[in-house]
Design an enzyme around this catalytic site. Structure first.
Site, PDB file in Angstrom:
ATOM      1  N   ASP A 116     -35.551  -9.800 -24.362  1.00  0.00           N
ATOM      2  CA  ASP A 116     -35.655 -11.114 -25.000  1.00  0.00           C
ATOM      3  C   ASP A 116     -37.018 -11.384 -25.636  1.00  0.00           C
ATOM      4  OD1 ASP A 116     -33.047 -12.175 -24.638  1.00  0.00           O
ATOM      5  OD2 ASP A 116     -33.480 -12.430 -22.509  1.00  0.00           O
ATOM      6  N   ASP A 176     -26.609 -10.689 -27.825  1.00  0.00           N
ATOM      7  CA  ASP A 176     -27.744 -11.584 -28.075  1.00  0.00           C
ATOM      8  C   ASP A 176     -28.890 -10.876 -28.795  1.00  0.00           C
ATOM      9  OD1 ASP A 176     -26.232 -11.876 -25.645  1.00  0.00           O
ATOM     10  OD2 ASP A 176     -27.512 -13.541 -25.024  1.00  0.00           O
TER      11      ASP A 176
END
Length: 399
Positions: A116, A176
């Site tokens: 992330d 994602d």
């Protein structure tokens, strides 16, 4: 050179007239929504000070935390968006203070052993670099890119999402990450080193060919064999089941594809975008705001995920920059994004302003673990505010 990309289903958009029941949003509509959001951002500035919100609210109230979560930069991104809209130097100053925290975090390698890094350094330090060209923000973003490429796996050609690198139980990508790889395209542009770009492209095609199903829905995650790199199976971690379509995952695809198209310019990516977008639009309930998983529809008594709809609006808006006027779906896409954003403004934007409250209500963080169900979440706030700014002006994406 184009890479092999599988062909996915393209459903016709059902009942496209449902998106044209109301007029397009006016500039006044957008300005009013931005003004309301700005008031909440200012309240939250006083509430968080130089700290950060938790990923999701509890009883529509964020708690305060330090800079250790994967979600922290979405608050900083809200500050940069609010600064772009208002020109308020106090907002800019707090955003810059946040970004110095992100420089410290990557320099000291605090809680960064995951994929992330894009979510952490794009709406924060990349945003500051694009807006202000401060050298510290560029330094932080490039350090984050160097950290992200450490998760790249040659066998399979992808960025491993979580866990111990190379371990069979953790050898997977997640959808994602189509947003996170934008950090690598940035690093390649800034440094001239094509290694970042090549890894981003490889990851994109690994995702497009495996985590996206033939019917244009998406798995949340996809496993590969660590010995051979061969595809193994798709499973969920956030969606309802391995066979369902987690709404936010579908939205990550809808947004990640046009962002990557900017660099690849391959027409096959447009068809990929269309397939995923049609699948999403065809499963919206009557009020045009998705349930947390697309397996659910009207009458299911499940929770919505307003953040998924906000992300999808941003993705459709980004792709509309590219589609020619003669594209047969362009007018429907435009109407759909207006209809979805109107629904968010009207029925999902928080109007009960108080310190620590979200901008956007009725999101879902993690249904299976009972976290943030029917609550605000900070990425929902960010993408809602980004969508508003996209409609307000010719906005240059941070991504």
């Amino acid at each position: 050179m184009a890479r092999p990309l599988k062909t996915i289903a393209l459903e016709p958009i059902k009942q496209p007239e449902r998106f044209t029941k109301e007029d397009f949003l006016s500039q006044e509509d957008i300005t009013q929504a931005l003004d309301l959001a700005l008031k909440q951002v200012r309240l939250n500035m006083d509430y968080f000070k130089e700290d950060f919100p938790t990923p999701a609210t509890k009883d529509n109230q964020y708690a305060i935390m330090d800079n250790t979560e994967w979600t922290n930069a979405f608050w900083t991104g809200c500050l940069w968006l609010a600064y772009e809209y208002s020109g308020d130097d106090a907002i800019k100053a707090l955003a810059q203070a946040n970004d110095l925290s992100f420089l410290d975090r990557v320099t000291r390698d605090i809680e960064l052993d995951h994929h992330d890094l894009g979510f952490l350094y794009t709406p924060s330090c990349m945003a500051e670099w694009k807006l202000l060209k401060t050298p510290e923000s560029r330094e932080a973003a490039l350090k984050a890119a160097d950290k992200l490429v450490q998760r790249y796996q040659d066998k399979g050609g992808f960025i491993q999402a979580w866990g111990e690198l190379g371990k069979k139980e953790d050898y997977r990508l997640i959808i994602d990450c189509l947003l996170n790889i934008q950090l690598l395209f940035f690093a390649s542009q800034e440094t001239g080193d094509n290694r970042y770009r090549d890894m981003a492209i490889n990851h994109f095609y690994a995702s497009a060919n495996h985590v996206i199903r033939d019917d244009a829905s998406a798995y949340h995650t996809f496993y590969f064999d660590p010995e051979t790199g061969d595809p193994v199976k798709g499973v969920t971690r956030q969606g309802y089941s391995d066979d369902s379509a987690w709404a936010r995952g579908q939205a990550w695809g809808i947004y990640g594809i046009p962002l990557t198209y900017r660099f690849l310019k391959e027409p096959e990516l447009i068809q990929l975008f269309k397939g995923m977008t049609h699948y999403f639009l065809n499963r919206l309930p009557k009020d045009q705001v998705s349930y947390w998983d697309l397996i659910f529809g009207d009458g299911s008594e499940q929770s919505r995920d307003s953040s998924a709809t906000a992300i999808a609006v941003c993705g459709i808006h980004e792709m509309l920059k590219t589609l020619p006027d003669h594209d047969p779906d362009k007018k429907t896409y435009e109407a759909a994004m207006h209809s979805m954003l109107r629904a968010l403004i009207k029925d999902y934007a928080n109007k009960d302003l108080k310190p620590g409250a979200p901008l956007l209500l009725h999101g879902v963080y993690s249904w299976h673990s009972g976290k943030g169900v029917d609550e605000g979440n900070i990425w929902g706030d960010y993408y809602y505010l980004e969508a508003l700014l996209r409609f307000y002006k010719d906005w240059n994406p941070y991504w």
